[in-house]
Design a protein around this motif. Structure first.
Motif, PDB file in Angstrom:
ATOM      1  N   ASP A   1       7.784  16.517 -42.532  1.00 47.08           N
ATOM      2  CA  ASP A   1       8.038  15.354 -41.690  1.00 47.08           C
ATOM      3  C   ASP A   1       6.892  15.082 -40.729  1.00 47.08           C
ATOM      4  O   ASP A   1       6.587  13.940 -40.410  1.00 47.08           O
ATOM      5  N   GLY A   2       6.229  16.146 -40.282  1.00 39.75           N
ATOM      6  CA  GLY A   2       5.104  15.990 -39.370  1.00 39.75           C
ATOM      7  C   GLY A   2       5.485  15.963 -37.910  1.00 39.75           C
ATOM      8  O   GLY A   2       4.636  16.064 -37.027  1.00 39.75           O
ATOM      9  N   LEU A   3       6.791  15.834 -37.595  1.00 37.50           N
ATOM     10  CA  LEU A   3       7.242  15.794 -36.207  1.00 37.50           C
ATOM     11  C   LEU A   3       7.820  17.150 -35.819  1.00 37.50           C
ATOM     12  O   LEU A   3       8.877  17.546 -36.287  1.00 37.50           O
ATOM     13  N   VAL A   4       7.105  17.865 -34.952  1.00 31.36           N
ATOM     14  CA  VAL A   4       7.530  19.186 -34.494  1.00 31.36           C
ATOM     15  C   VAL A   4       7.965  19.088 -33.034  1.00 31.36           C
ATOM     16  O   VAL A   4       7.184  18.675 -32.174  1.00 31.36           O
ATOM     17  N   ASN A   5       9.205  19.471 -32.747  1.00 32.71           N
ATOM     18  CA  ASN A   5       9.736  19.386 -31.391  1.00 32.71           C
ATOM     19  C   ASN A   5       9.622  20.686 -30.612  1.00 32.71           C
ATOM     20  O   ASN A   5       9.545  20.684 -29.386  1.00 32.71           O
TER      21      ASN A   5
END
Length: 205
Positions: A47-51
């Motif tokens: 996804d590329g989105l790391v929280n």
């Protein structure tokens, strides 16, 4: 008198040597080469989105993403996410926060305010049972293994893990249910004597 000047000369020689050594070490650190590896959506986090990112007690890296939980062993990524066949497992792949407890389990807070415990040995998500609607806002893991799950409405769930089989026991705290005198729980702290403290909007317990 001669001894005095010898001591002074020795002192200055030591100081100069220290500065020279520090300069050499600094230059060596600057010139040292590092290997940088870039991970894209094709060979890393899809996804590329790391929280959130944590490193567990084994040195493994864990990533909370909008495509589930990722584990990185230094070479490869492995993805753990919801499975329609697992009715009791993860139901939301959008993860916000993760934290490891004393027993090596990874606690996960999802975008929809649900909470799960991931068992790395069994590689399964275990739901946290609660009486009311899922509305968790944060996870507080204490050094003794106790986990507090704080809710949006000011209530909280205290989770005790059994060391022998990692089974969970739940204790609910809320002023509405008279398990808390008054106030909404904002944070939890453990002191050096292993006493647990609750910070509420109306005092400390």
């Amino acid at each position: 008198m001669k001894t005095y000047w010898v001591d002074i000369l020795t002192f200055f020689c030591v100081v100069i040597l220290c500065f020279f050594t520090a300069d050499v070490l600094a230059k060596g650190a600057i010139s040292q080469k590092y290997s940088v590896t870039y991970f894209s959506s094709q060979n890393g986090v899809e996804d590329g989105l790391v929280n959130d990112i944590i490193q567990d007690h084994k040195g493994l890296l864990w990533f909370a993403t909008w495509n589930g939980l990722y584990r990185f062993d230094g070479y490869n990524f492995k993805n753990y996410k919801s499975n329609m066949e697992d009715l009791g497992g993860l139901t939301n792949d959008r993860l916000l926060d993760i934290v490891e407890d004393k027993f090596g389990c990874i606690w996960v807070l999802c975008y929809d305010s649900t909470c799960y415990r991931f068992n790395p040995d069994k590689e399964v998500f275990e739901p946290v049972i609660q009486k009311t609607v899922n509305n968790f806002r944060s996870i507080s893991v204490l050094p003794n293994g106790i986990v507090w799950l704080l809710c949006e409405d000011g209530s909280a769930v205290r989770v005790v893990t059994a060391p022998e089989d990692l089974s969970m026991t739940f204790q609910f705290y809320s002023s509405r249910e008279n398990t808390l005198a008054t106030g909404k729980i904002r944070s939890v702290f453990m002191d050096s004597k292993l006493q647990e403290w609750l910070l509420t909007d109306e005092g400390v317990y």
